[in-house]
Each structure stands twice: as C-alpha cells, then as structure tokens.
Design a protein around this motif. Structure first.
Motif: not given
Length: 177
Positions: A76-93
C-alpha cells in the motif's frame, strides 16, 4: 445491553504489550536519530511518528499475521509512494490533486485485488500530500521520506514481534501465537 466480560490478562498479553512498546521506542529512536542528520526538526518528528505508526500497524496476534500485515503495509505504501512522487514532481499540492490521487490509489489497489488495503493507501496518500503542502519547497521528498519511515517501522515491528514471541517461548516454555 450485553454484559461486558472482564477477561484476565495472560503472561503473553503482558509480554506482547511490552514488546510492542519496546518496538515503538526502537523505531522512534532509529528514525529521529537517522533523519535528524538530513531534515529539519518537524520532519524528524513526523518521520518518527510515521515509522511508529507502521510498527503498531504490523503488530498482530500471530507472527504470520504480523508478517502479512507488513507485506500489506509495504504494498500500500509503495502504491501511494509512486502516485504521490509522480504527482509532486509535476504539480504542487492541491486538495483536488490529493483527492485524485486517493481515487487513483483506490483503483490501483482494486486492480491488484487488494481491496482491504485501500484504506492504507488513502491514509498514506493524505499524510504525504498534506505534509507536502506544509513544506512546498521540498514537497517531492515527502513520498521518499514516508517510504523510508514505513520500511523501518515495518522491519522493526515484524522483527520485534518475532523475537518477542521466540523469547517468550524459550523463557516460559509456552507457545506464543
């Protein structure tokens, strides 16, 4: 109204509680002393707290359930990690971005056949994204830090659970769950 029973605590219950407390203390110490070299004090405390949450999460009644909970937490953490990292590399919160990640995490876990772990993905995503909002300059680092916190918490929790169970059996002669 049903009558509440007052069960007696066994020696295993006491050992289990002490073992969990010791595991949490070890986890907190490892994370706060390790992270303090790399992050500010508030991130240090957050890392310690998040690692302890992972430790508590994996402390289950049996060794097998503890290991299973550790694996579930890691996935579960790896799924969240991948999604959040990709998002935060491209967009702000943004709140809408966080909601979109929660929806995506839910869909990914459903596709993986891990519906019971959707809650964990959601909670992890919320923590990562809100902390990223609090420190926008290094927001992309938050998924990495929370993954590290979780991995340490899982490892210490499962290890302490197994060692405590083994020692209980050796010292008391009873089979611990």
């Amino acid at each position: 109204m049903p009558q509440a029973k007052n069960p007696k605590l066994s020696s295993w219950d006491v050992v289990y509680a002490l073992n969990m407390a010791i595991a949490c203390l070890i986890t907190y110490w490892i994370m706060t002393h390790t992270l303090s070299r790399f992050v500010d004090e508030s991130s240090d405390f957050l890392g310690g707290m998040w690692a302890v949450v992972a430790t508590v999460f994996v402390f289950r009644e049996t060794r097998l359930r503890s290991l299973s909970a550790g694996i579930a937490r890691l996935i579960a953490t790896c799924v969240s990690f991948a999604l959040c990292l990709l998002y935060l590399l491209l967009f702000p919160f943004t709140p809408a971005g966080m909601a979109a990640l929660i929806a995506l995490g839910t869909l990914v876990m459903a596709l993986l056949g891990r519906r019971d772990d959707i809650v964990t993905v959601g909670i992890t995503t919320v923590v990562v994204m809100v902390v990223a909002a609090m420190s926008p300059a290094d927001a992309w680092q938050q998924p990495l830090l929370r993954l590290a916190d979780t991995m340490v918490g899982i490892a210490v929790g499962v290890a302490c659970r197994w060692v405590g169970s083994f020692l209980f059996y050796k010292c008391v002669g009873e089979q611990a769950p």
